[in-house]
Design an enzyme around this catalytic site. Structure first.
Site, PDB file in Angstrom:
ATOM      1  N   CYS A  86      -2.492  20.617 -16.555  1.00 24.48           N
ATOM      2  CA  CYS A  86      -2.281  21.610 -15.500  1.00 24.48           C
ATOM      3  C   CYS A  86      -0.903  22.267 -15.565  1.00 24.48           C
ATOM      4  O   CYS A  86      -0.781  23.493 -15.554  1.00 24.48           O
ATOM      5  CB  CYS A  86      -2.553  21.016 -14.128  1.00 24.48           C
ATOM      6  N   HIS A 137      -0.839  18.091  -8.938  1.00 23.58           N
ATOM      7  CA  HIS A 137      -1.697  19.014  -9.687  1.00 23.58           C
ATOM      8  C   HIS A 137      -1.314  20.436  -9.301  1.00 23.58           C
ATOM      9  O   HIS A 137      -0.954  20.704  -8.158  1.00 23.58           O
ATOM     10  CB  HIS A 137      -3.185  18.760  -9.380  1.00 23.58           C
ATOM     11  N   HIS A 149      -7.016  26.720 -13.328  1.00 24.29           N
ATOM     12  CA  HIS A 149      -6.266  25.496 -13.613  1.00 24.29           C
ATOM     13  C   HIS A 149      -6.927  24.720 -14.742  1.00 24.29           C
ATOM     14  O   HIS A 149      -8.051  24.995 -15.136  1.00 24.29           O
ATOM     15  CB  HIS A 149      -6.152  24.638 -12.348  1.00 24.29           C
TER      16      HIS A 149
END
Length: 178
Positions: A86, A137, A149
């Site tokens: 990510c 994240h 993502h």
């Protein structure tokens, strides 16, 4: 000879409409329906959208770059098109637009300006608490609901919605870097 006369007449009518702005009847005109036509007035043309600021335009370019990597596999520690995690996706995309951002999600959560969830726009970073407390994240907003993502070891770079139960309940903040 008759064909030439018809052609001249067609050209004359076309030129008159194009040069004078006249609207052939019985079509509605901006001033209302043609007299006696009973046709409703044409709806007003929507006003053009205001031009994007340079910052907003950059956000759209950043979002477009991130979208170009849809389908690239997840790779832990990955920070290039061979595979992304990510924060690697975020760092790579922003570097393509001349912005250096830290490589780790927790550090990315400290750069730029804090943005309220209701004010998200393309290119903003969105953060979630997934595997650990705090920002663990990150994704790149496409608009006020969608983001791109690199989700997990079983996934590929993809688009998701902030309003789905999973992401909505894990959202911890957003930052504007550009």
């Amino acid at each position: 000879m008759q064909r030439i006369g018809l052609l001249v007449a067609i050209c004359a009518v076309s030129a008159a409409c194009a040069s004078t702005g006249a609207v052939p009847q019985p079509f509605p005109s901006p001033r209302g329906p043609a007299a006696g036509s009973g046709a409703p007035a044409a709806p007003a043309a929507p006003s053009p959208a205001p031009p994007l600021t340079a910052e907003a335009a950059l956000g759209h370019r950043i979002a477009a770059t991130a979208l170009a990597f849809r389908g690239v596999r997840y790779r832990n520690g990955g920070a290039n098109p061979d595979g992304f995690d990510c924060s690697g996706l975020v760092a790579y995309v922003f570097s393509r637009h001349g912005h250096a951002v830290p490589r780790q999600t927790s550090a990315q959560f400290t750069v730029g300006l804090q943005v309220d969830r209701s004010a998200l726009r393309a290119g903003d970073l969105v953060f979630f608490s997934t595997v650990a407390p705090g920002a663990s994240h990150v994704g790149i907003a496409l608009d006020d609901d969608e983001f791109v993502h690199a989700p997990s070891s079983q996934g590929v770079v993809r688009v998701e919605r902030l309003t789905t139960a999973y992401w909505r309940t894990r959202f911890v903040g957003a930052r504007r870097v550009n």
